[in-house]
Each structure stands twice: as structure tokens, then as C-alpha cells.
Design an enzyme around this catalytic site. Structure first.
Site, PDB file in Angstrom:
ATOM      1  N   TYR A  56      -5.460   7.391  -0.560  1.00 33.08           N
ATOM      2  CA  TYR A  56      -6.448   7.868  -1.685  1.00 33.08           C
ATOM      3  C   TYR A  56      -6.417   7.113  -2.938  1.00 33.08           C
ATOM      4  CZ  TYR A  56      -3.456  12.486  -0.711  1.00 33.08           C
ATOM      5  OH  TYR A  56      -3.241  13.483   0.305  1.00 33.08           O
ATOM      6  N   HIS A 120      -0.866  11.207   8.857  1.00 37.86           N
ATOM      7  CA  HIS A 120      -2.080  11.537   7.481  1.00 37.86           C
ATOM      8  C   HIS A 120      -3.983  12.213   9.192  1.00 37.86           C
ATOM      9  CE1 HIS A 120      -4.464  11.100   3.302  1.00 37.86           C
ATOM     10  NE2 HIS A 120      -4.673  12.385   4.138  1.00 37.86           N
TER      11      HIS A 120
END
Length: 324
Positions: A56, A120
Site C-alpha cells: 500500500y 498477500h
């Protein structure tokens, strides 16, 4: 704020939790101080489970979050981050990279342990990489006390159906599958219960689908989905309400879903979200919104390797490099 048990873990998590992707300026540019204030507002509202990732904002979200929580007692919050995805097309689930990634994340987050570490978006790599190398690395870190619990995350529900029987996962993050327009996550609940796997539901607004602003151009949903979601959002506005309120209330109301992640860098939005779940849901409004959205119910989009997207007419949207 009300809490629920996260699967077989010893964690009690709030029904509404803070997704820190917004701190990485993934939705709009934010500065460090604004991000810090928002995190503190979330904590004050009882949203003391926080999830982040080095992906992110290319580590910005972790860095800003680390500054926000470094002054707080470590026991006052539950913290998860991720490993394996580091850019739009950058994946590395090797043991070496996971070990270095965890150390880098903990340095940015100013902590010496993680409550949960998730792999992820594992749908973009071959399953044997996850089963034979990546997840055993998480178990090693768990045994060492570096992480308390190990999990996986991704978009396709078939991913979890295929992988969970082969992994001793403590938790998963599923996103965009329990919202007003898509409740297909319910089909996964029996397997999660059988395995004692904790469920973190993310993106109750379906990555911006449920908004009067219109869906971002990059959103992978079909035009029909985008149009009907916008129609539902505008209907709520005409009734003097906000579809975001209805969506958050809807996603947090189900007792079988321990927690739902929402992400915003706006203090006002976070405070509103936390307040909304204390209010009774408008059943009449909910019924009408679900009626508007019914033609697209459970319609999703492909992500990752073809084997996890058998319901879609695709070869794969992962590059050859991502599939290796």
C-alpha cells in the site's frame, strides 16, 4: 465497540476494523499528520485492529501507521501486515524475501512482533510456491514468536476452497464478497468453521462501487455492475441517507463475520463509520437497495491464475512471470 472472536485464535477483534491502505495515498494524496490523526480517531472509536501491507503506497502506509502507533501501548491494538506482494506486478513469495519483508515491516511499524502475517494476493502465483515454501516460512516465524498467527488473502473464493484444506491457516482476508451487491462469502463459512479459520471481511463498499461519486476508472467490475451500484447509491441519497452507512451496517451485522475492514484517511469518515454501526439499520431502505442490486447479485470479476477463476471466460490476468 462490540468485539467477536477471530476463529481459533485468542484474538477478540472489533466488528469494524481499520484498513490502513488509505494511509498510502492509494485513494487520494494524504500527508503524514492527517494519517496519524485518522489512526488515533479510529483507535478512540474502538477500531483497534489495524491491517496494512508494504504494497500500500509502496511502504508509505506502513511508515505512516508506524508513526501513528509508536506512542501507543503495544497491547492496545491488534496489528496485521502482509508479505509477498510489493507492486502492481511484483510478487515474491520466497522464504528469503518473506523473512526480509517481515523485518522491514516491523521496523517501519516500530514493533517487535506481528499479531497476524498474511500472504498477500496469493492467487497470482503457482499454488506449490505457497504450499511448499511461503506458508512454511510463516509457520517458522510463528514458532519463533515473530508472528502470532499466519494467514492468506486474495480475491477469488475458489482460492480459499482449494488452499485451506492444504494449509494450517489461522485467518484469511476476503474482500468484495460480503457487501450489499455480493454476499457470496457466505458459501465459504462452513469450511472456515470446520477449520476454525478466522475471517476478516474487507471492502464493504466493494472498492468504491457503492458510492455516488461513481466507480474509479481502474475498477475491474463490468459496466452493468457499476451502473446499478451507482443507481443504488443515488437512491439512498434521494432518501436522505448514504449508501456507505447502509453498507457498513449491513456488513457488520452478520454475527458469523468477526470483523470488517474499512479504509479511509478522513477522520470524519472513520468517526461516522464507527457511529453508524451503533444505529439500527433502516430495513425498508435495505430491502429497496437489495432489490435494485438484485440483477447483479454476487457478480464479481477475475483475479490471478485461471485455476481460481473457472467461472470466468479467461486464460488468466496474471503475467507469465507472475505465474511462475
Amino acid at each position: 465497540m462490540k468485539t467477536r472472536k477471530l476463529g481459533k485464535t485468542a484474538l477478540d477483534v472489533p466488528v469494524l476494523s481499520f484498513g490502513a491502505s488509505s494511509l498510502g495515498s492509494v485513494f487520494r494524496d494524504i500527508d503524514r499528520d492527517e494519517g496519524i490523526r485518522t489512526v488515533h480517531s479510529a483507535m478512540d472509536a474502538g477500531m483497534n485492529y489495524i491491517d496494512v501491507s508494504p504494497y500500500y503506497g509502496l511502504t508509505k502506509a506502513e511508515a505512516v501507521l508506524g508513526e501513528a502507533i509508536r506512542s501507543l501501548p503495544r497491547s492496545s491494538y491488534t496489528l496485521s501486515t502482509k508479505a509477498g506482494r510489493y507492486g502492481e506486478h511484483e510478487f515474491d513469495f520466497s522464504r528469503k524475501r518473506i523473512l526480509s519483508s517481515v523485518q522491514e515491516s516491523m521496523a517501519r511499524l516500530h514493533t517487535d512482533y506481528l499479531d497476524i502475517l498474511f500472504l498477500h494476493d496469493i492467487e497470482f502465483v503457482a499454488p506449490e510456491i505457497i504450499i511448499e515454501e511461503a506458508f512454511p516460512t510463516l509457520l517458522e516465524l510463528k514458532e519463533q514468536g515473530v508472528i502470532r498467527y499466519a494467514g492468506i488473502c486474495g480475491l477469488p473464493l475458489l482460492l480459499f476452497e482449494k488452499m485451506l484444506p492444504q494449509l494450517n491457516a489461522d485467518a484469511i482476508i476476503s474482500y468484495c464478497h460480503y457487501a450489499l451487491n455480493d454476499t457470496s462469502l457466505l458459501s465459504l463459512l462452513p469450511l472456515l468453521k470446520e477449520k476454525g479459520v478466522g475471517l476478516v471481511n474487507a471492502s464493504p463498499l466493494s472498492m468504491g462501487l457503492l458510492s455516488t461519486r461513481g466507480t474509479p476508472a481502474w475498477h475491474p467490475a463490468s459496466n452493468q455492475v457499476k451502473e446499478l451500484c451507482l443507481q443504488a447509491a443515488q437512491f439512498c441519497k434521494e432518501q436522505g441517507s448514504d449508501i456507505a452507512k447502509l453498507a457498513v451496517q449491513f456488513s457488520t451485522a452478520n454475527e458469523q463475520i468477526p470483523t470488517t475492514l474499512v479504509s479511509s484517511a478522513s477522520q470524519r469518515n472513520i468517526v461516522n463509520n464507527a457511529a453508524w454501526i451503533e444505529e439500527p439499520i433502516d430495513q425498508q431502505l435495505l430491502t429497496e437497495v437489495l432489490r435494485i442490486l438484485s440483477p447483479l447479485h454476487n457478480e464479481s470479476w477475475p483475479s490471478g491464475r485461471a485455476e481460481y477463476n473457472v467461472n470466468y471466460n479467461i486464460t488468466s490476468n496474471a503475467s507469465e512471470e507472475e505465474q511462475r
